[in-house]
Design a protein around this motif. Structure first.
Motif, PDB file in Angstrom:
ATOM      1  N   TYR A  55      19.974  15.299   7.613  1.00 55.38           N
ATOM      2  CA  TYR A  55      21.008  16.267   7.986  1.00 55.38           C
ATOM      3  C   TYR A  55      22.226  15.602   8.617  1.00 55.38           C
ATOM      4  N   TYR A  89      21.911  28.098  11.558  1.00 49.94           N
ATOM      5  CA  TYR A  89      21.204  26.975  12.173  1.00 49.94           C
ATOM      6  C   TYR A  89      19.799  27.393  12.594  1.00 49.94           C
ATOM      7  N   GLU A 139      17.792  28.799   9.183  1.00 50.39           N
ATOM      8  CA  GLU A 139      17.667  27.975   7.984  1.00 50.39           C
ATOM      9  C   GLU A 139      17.483  26.489   8.286  1.00 50.39           C
ATOM     10  N   VAL A 140      18.383  25.928   9.086  1.00 46.78           N
ATOM     11  CA  VAL A 140      18.333  24.492   9.350  1.00 46.78           C
ATOM     12  C   VAL A 140      17.193  24.120  10.290  1.00 46.78           C
ATOM     13  N   ALA A 172      14.855  14.009  10.287  1.00 44.34           N
ATOM     14  CA  ALA A 172      15.851  15.079  10.159  1.00 44.34           C
ATOM     15  C   ALA A 172      17.271  14.560  10.388  1.00 44.34           C
ATOM     16  N   HIS A 230      13.481  23.816   8.986  1.00 47.95           N
ATOM     17  CA  HIS A 230      13.260  22.617   8.182  1.00 47.95           C
ATOM     18  C   HIS A 230      13.189  21.379   9.070  1.00 47.95           C
ATOM     19  N   LYS A 231      14.059  21.321  10.085  1.00 50.22           N
ATOM     20  CA  LYS A 231      14.025  20.196  11.019  1.00 50.22           C
ATOM     21  C   LYS A 231      12.683  20.135  11.757  1.00 50.22           C
ATOM     22  N   GLU A 240      25.236  17.946   8.701  1.00 48.35           N
ATOM     23  CA  GLU A 240      24.845  19.278   9.185  1.00 48.35           C
ATOM     24  C   GLU A 240      26.040  20.161   9.532  1.00 48.35           C
ATOM     25  N   VAL A 276      27.556  21.650   6.499  1.00 47.88           N
ATOM     26  CA  VAL A 276      26.697  22.703   5.938  1.00 47.88           C
ATOM     27  C   VAL A 276      26.898  23.998   6.716  1.00 47.88           C
ATOM     28  N   LEU A 277      26.911  23.911   8.032  1.00 44.85           N
ATOM     29  CA  LEU A 277      27.069  25.098   8.873  1.00 44.85           C
ATOM     30  C   LEU A 277      28.454  25.718   8.722  1.00 44.85           C
TER      31      LEU A 277
END
Length: 198
Positions: free
Chosen positions: A143, A160, A163-164, A139, A167-168, A146, A149-150
């Protein structure tokens, strides 16, 4: 060679070889802004045990500790030296201390603060926390941007968590299923490559 022995040997060598660089970065931090050299924060380790992670401080010192626990875009709290350390991931090097004492591993799921671990699904929590957290993992490579993205989200913290983080966690669970010293070596080289590519 077992994973813990590999971690101990490599962290010992890393701390010895990198000592001049670590001292230089510590001096730069002290000259750049007031506050401690290290940023220490409670994270959740193996089997849910709390520990304090070490990083080079990259933000203005906040004794209250009440700031946002994620970094979003061009965060105004980041210092000049801190921006460089974050971009090059050099701020993570003091975690070699955490690896040396056994709180962390060179490779493993990145440790989260208790606030976010509370959102882990129970089965995923048990699996991800069954191994020592690491300085890098899959990850971390995927990312690397990251915070950017946020920054595009209307509610960064919610993005976070919803969504994030799922996936992490999926990537972390995949690592746990495949964990080996050879996989760790592969991910260490992938991490170095990602940093050099910027």
């Amino acid at each position: 060679m077992g994973k813990r022995l590999f971690d101990w040997v490599m962290s010992t060598l890393g701390l010895l070889v990198l000592a001049p660089l670590l001292l230089l970065m510590a001096l730069a931090i002290k000259l750049d802004s007031p506050g401690p050299v290290f940023f220490r924060q409670e994270r959740v380790g193996r089997f849910g045990r709390p520990f304090h992670i070490h990083k080079f401080r990259t933000m203005r010192h906040d004794p209250s500790g009440k700031g946002l626990q994620i970094t979003v875009g061009a965060d105004k709290r980041i210092t000049r030296v801190g921006a460089f350390l974050r971009r090059t991931k050099l701020d993570e090097l003091p975690q070699l201390i955490d690896v040396w004492v056994g709180s962390m591993s060179l490779v493993g799921p990145r440790p989260e603060v208790p606030r976010y671990v509370a959102h882990y699904p129970a089965d995923m929590r048990d699996k991800v926390l069954s191994v020592r957290p690491g300085i890098t993992d899959i990850a971390s490579i995927e990312y690397r941007d990251e915070s950017a993205v946020l920054a595009r989200a209307a509610d960064p913290e919610r993005a976070y968590i919803e969504e994030v983080m799922p996936h992490k966690l999926a990537l972390a669970a995949s690592y746990v299923d495949q964990a080996s010293v050879w996989l760790d070596i592969k991910l260490i080289f992938r991490t170095i490559g990602a940093i050099l590519r910027g």
